[in-house]
Write an enzyme that holds these catalytic residues in place. Structure first.
Site, PDB file in Angstrom:
ATOM      1  N   GLU A  55       1.097  -1.186   0.322  1.00  0.00           N
ATOM      2  CA  GLU A  55      -0.001   0.031   0.002  1.00  0.00           C
ATOM      3  C   GLU A  55       0.902   1.347  -0.121  1.00  0.00           C
ATOM      4  O   GLU A  55       0.835   1.849  -0.915  1.00  0.00           O
ATOM      5  CB  GLU A  55      -1.366  -0.141   1.659  1.00  0.00           C
TER       6      GLU A  55
ATOM      7  N   ASP B  58      -5.196  -8.784  -7.693  1.00  0.00           N
ATOM      8  CA  ASP B  58      -5.634  -7.526  -8.998  1.00  0.00           C
ATOM      9  C   ASP B  58      -4.720  -6.747  -9.545  1.00  0.00           C
ATOM     10  O   ASP B  58      -4.238  -6.442 -10.225  1.00  0.00           O
ATOM     11  CB  ASP B  58      -7.920  -6.637  -8.626  1.00  0.00           C
TER      12      ASP B  58
ATOM     13  N   GLU C  16     -19.812  -4.797  -2.549  1.00  0.00           N
ATOM     14  CA  GLU C  16     -18.439  -5.501  -1.803  1.00  0.00           C
ATOM     15  C   GLU C  16     -18.300  -7.128  -2.603  1.00  0.00           C
ATOM     16  O   GLU C  16     -17.380  -6.697  -3.399  1.00  0.00           O
ATOM     17  CB  GLU C  16     -17.716  -5.173  -0.606  1.00  0.00           C
TER      18      GLU C  16
ATOM     19  N   GLU D  42     -12.906   0.933  -8.795  1.00  0.00           N
ATOM     20  CA  GLU D  42     -12.787  -0.110  -9.613  1.00  0.00           C
ATOM     21  C   GLU D  42     -13.962  -0.048 -11.075  1.00  0.00           C
ATOM     22  O   GLU D  42     -13.237  -0.372 -12.160  1.00  0.00           O
ATOM     23  CB  GLU D  42     -12.670  -1.431  -9.403  1.00  0.00           C
TER      24      GLU D  42
ATOM     25  N   SER E   3      -1.502   0.975  -9.548  1.00  0.00           N
ATOM     26  CA  SER E   3      -3.171   0.553  -9.222  1.00  0.00           C
ATOM     27  C   SER E   3      -3.447   1.113  -8.242  1.00  0.00           C
ATOM     28  O   SER E   3      -4.594   0.853  -7.496  1.00  0.00           O
ATOM     29  CB  SER E   3      -2.651  -0.430  -8.953  1.00  0.00           C
TER      30      SER E   3
END
Ligand SMILES: *[C@@H]1O[C@H](CO)[C@@H](O)[C@H](O)[C@H]1NC(C)=O
Length: 633
Positions: free
Chosen positions: A210, A345, A464, A530, A618
């Site tokens: 992250e 992902d 979700e 997304e 990302s």
């Protein structure tokens, strides 16, 4: 140095580089590229990267160092952080340097300028202004209530730290401020960001993945847009810190990282349980950092990890894809659950983008993209059974089961998470880069699938996590209400003692299950990006105009239900038809840095932040693609 002397030096370096690349291109031996002390990296598909600074053929003094336009080279040494010269337990000599220029053959990604109607574009301006207004409100609240902390909790108005406490929301949104034309705010934010001390944190451990995609990516994206050298220095400091997480026996990075331990130079070892996303998405930021600083070590470290993914791609239980749980300590990737979403992902997103950032000079990333998408298209994408028999696709999960005779078979689950909806953008972008027409069709069906799922719920927002009924065939898929209800029944009333009086219709009503949905294990909406990210990519690639109105409808649905006094709050239950929904006291910084950014770019002039110029990492940070190689006559 005078301006003229600088220019001459620039020309000299340029000529040298041309000579250098020319000479290298003619050399057919790639052996010197492979780091000798890491047998792992001996692969038969070695990419022809520019040999690094330790290649005996190219003594250090002869190398074009720095490799940047002279104006961009930091003329002051970076702050000497503890991370910069931390002794390594498992040192490697970086032998790989990323190329700095693109080959000519990468096709144009965006649809031609004339495919976009100017009038249509003009009418998006007011929509774009509404998105900016939503952003400004959140930014102002964060500034007044949570400045310099990671996040604002929008209901309580409290500041929250969670990712090092270095001011995540500020760094994450530098480029959003720039893109939305808020240059005064950008300048103020940069003044704060350059004071961040990456040596001090109260967090016992940080998630390096992250930190990499959001904070390092944020600094690099902001640097690429503004050319403010101080941001590159900060990025280098942070890059040096993250580099220390790779100091393990097998050079696999630690993703839940006790950086205090690392600073004390205690032994580190990679984790036994990590995910493809966490392990496999350093390459974009680390490549960029090497390209900008001329120091190959960052690229080299991330590339080593990607080469491992490359080698193991065909020996997993579902060849082509990587399982959602990986053992980074032993390099054994033998899990039996596969998905494009949640745990994976970022890795899949990264493949075609790494190819772009490396100027198209890496056949390895092309191969990885093509194999992964081929397997995904054959095994994990499915057509859900819908009442109006829509010809759409959704990304599901695949279990690989061992049968008694030692063979294995796959079991597809119509289990979808919000994050997996990035896959429409994945196929849209990859199809354009590698010129694969079927990928555009798949992208269209995936985007339409996620739109269908959103529109199936009362607020127009997709939850979700949810389950649907996959059809056996992608070509015909008649609606069968009985099959749907049986699936629901099987899901909720199958324990050891099923209730014989179970009322399936009452269950569906009480749980607000739309037709075609079997269950909704996680009913939240966490302000995720997304779907709009994929719609944005598909729009730029295809110029498909109806996506604009759909995107606007989605923006309104989200804004109307999540907006509160201090910005926007996540929703607890999007299956409930209550128009006054229950909010959660959370506003992830990705709401501003990704969701609102992509909505803003959706409604912008299609030439703005053109995908032929930028790669979005990302976490939505735009990294400039290398310029196309100039070939001398
Ligand atoms: C959102 O709210 C606006 C203003 O009240 C309204 O015009 C619009 O129809 C709403 N849109 C949706 C999708 O709820």
């Amino acid at each position: 140095m005078s301006r003229t002397r600088r220019q001459w030096l620039g020309y000299f370096l340029l000529l040298f580089m041309i000579f250098f690349l020319y000479r290298y291109n003619r050399s057919s031996s790639y052996e010197a590229i492979t780091p000798p002390e890491t047998p792992d990296s001996a692969t038969n598909e070695q990419d022809p990267f520019v040999p690094g600074f330790t290649n005996p053929d190219f003594p250090e003094s002869h190398l074009p160092d720095p490799v940047l336009p002279t104006e961009q080279v930091p003329n002051e040494p970076p702050h000497e952080s503890i991370w910069k010269n931390l002794p390594l337990r498992f040192p490697v000599t970086p032998n790989l340097a990323p190329p700095l220029q693109s080959i000519r053959e990468i096709p144009k990604i965006q649809a031609g300028g004339s495919s976009f109607s100017q009038i249509t574009t003009f009418f998006q301006k007011s929509r774009q202004a509404a998105v900016k207004e939503a952003f400004t409100k959140c930014w102002d609240s964060y500034k007044s209530l949570a400045w310099e902390t990671d996040l604002l909790a929008p209901i309580s108005g409290l500041p929250i730290n969670g990712l090092g406490g270095w001011g995540l929301t500020i760094v994450d949104n530098l480029d959003t401020l720039w893109i939305m034309g808020m240059r005064d705010e950008f300048t103020k934010a940069v003044a704060t960001v350059i004071k961040i001390n990456f040596e001090a944190t109260d967090s016992p451990e940080i998630n390096t993945h992250e930190v990499n995609i959001r904070i390092l990516g944020g600094l690099l994206g902001a640097y690429d847009l503004s050319s403010d050298r101080r941001l590159l220095l900060k990025a280098t400091e942070l890059g040096d810190m993250l580099y220390a997480a790779f100091d393990t026996p097998n050079r696999m990075p630690i993703t839940h990282w006790d950086l205090h331990r690392a600073a004390r130079q205690e032994e580190q070892i990679a984790e036994e349980m990590t995910s493809p996303s966490e392990l496999g998405s350093y390459i974009l930021e680390f490549t960029k950092l090497s390209q900008l600083t001329g120091d190959p070590k960052y690229f080299d470290a991330a590339q080593l990890v990607m080469e491992k993914f490359n080698r193991l791609q065909d020996v997993t239980r579902l060849a082509g894809l990587w399982p959602s749980v990986l053992n980074a300590r032993t390099d054994i990737f033998d899990g039996d659950l596969f998905t494009l979403g949640a745990e994976a992902d970022s890795l899949y997103k990264t493949l075609s983008k790494a190819y772009l950032l490396l100027g198209g000079r890496s056949p390895m990333y092309r191969k990885m993209y093509e194999r992964a998408t081929r397997t995904a298209a054959g095994h994990s994408l499915f057509r859900p059974m819908t009442p109006d028999q829509k010809d759409i696709l959704l990304p599901g999960y695949v279990h690989v089961l061992q049968t008694e005779n030692g063979k294995s078979r796959t079991l597809l689950e119509g289990h979808v998470n919000y994050r997996a909806c990035f896959s429409g953008g994945l196929f849209a972008l990859g199809g354009a880069i590698f010129n694969i027409p079927t990928h555009r069709k798949i992208a269209t069906k995936l985007v339409d699938g996620c739109i269908w799922a959103s529109h199936s719920f009362p607020l127009g927002i997709m939850p979700e996590v949810y389950d649907t009924v996959p059809c056996a065939s992608q070509t015909t898929c008649p609606w069968n209400e009985l099959v749907w209800k049986e699936e629901v029944h099987r899901r909720v009333n199958m324990g050891p003692e099923p209730d014989p009086n179970f009322d399936i219709d009452a269950y569906i009503r009480d749980h607000h299950l739309p037709k075609g949905f079997v269950s909704v294990p996680d009913t939240r909406y966490n302000l995720r990006p997304e779907i709009i990210e994929s719609m944005f990519t598909l729009y730029r690639v295809s110029a498909r105009e109806d996506l604009l109105d759909t995107a606007w409808g989605m923006f309104e649905s989200i804004q109307n239900t999540t907006e509160i006094i201090n910005g926007n709050a996540a929703l607890a239950d999007v299956t409930s038809p209550d128009l006054d929904p229950v909010h959660i006291d959370a506003m992830d910084s990705l709401w501003m840095s990704e969701t609102l950014k992509y909505f803003y770019l959706m409604f912008s002039d299609p030439d703005y932040m053109n995908l032929d110029d930028y790669v979005f990492n990302s976490a939505g940070h735009p990294l400039k693609r290398p310029a196309t190689e100039w070939i001398p006559y």
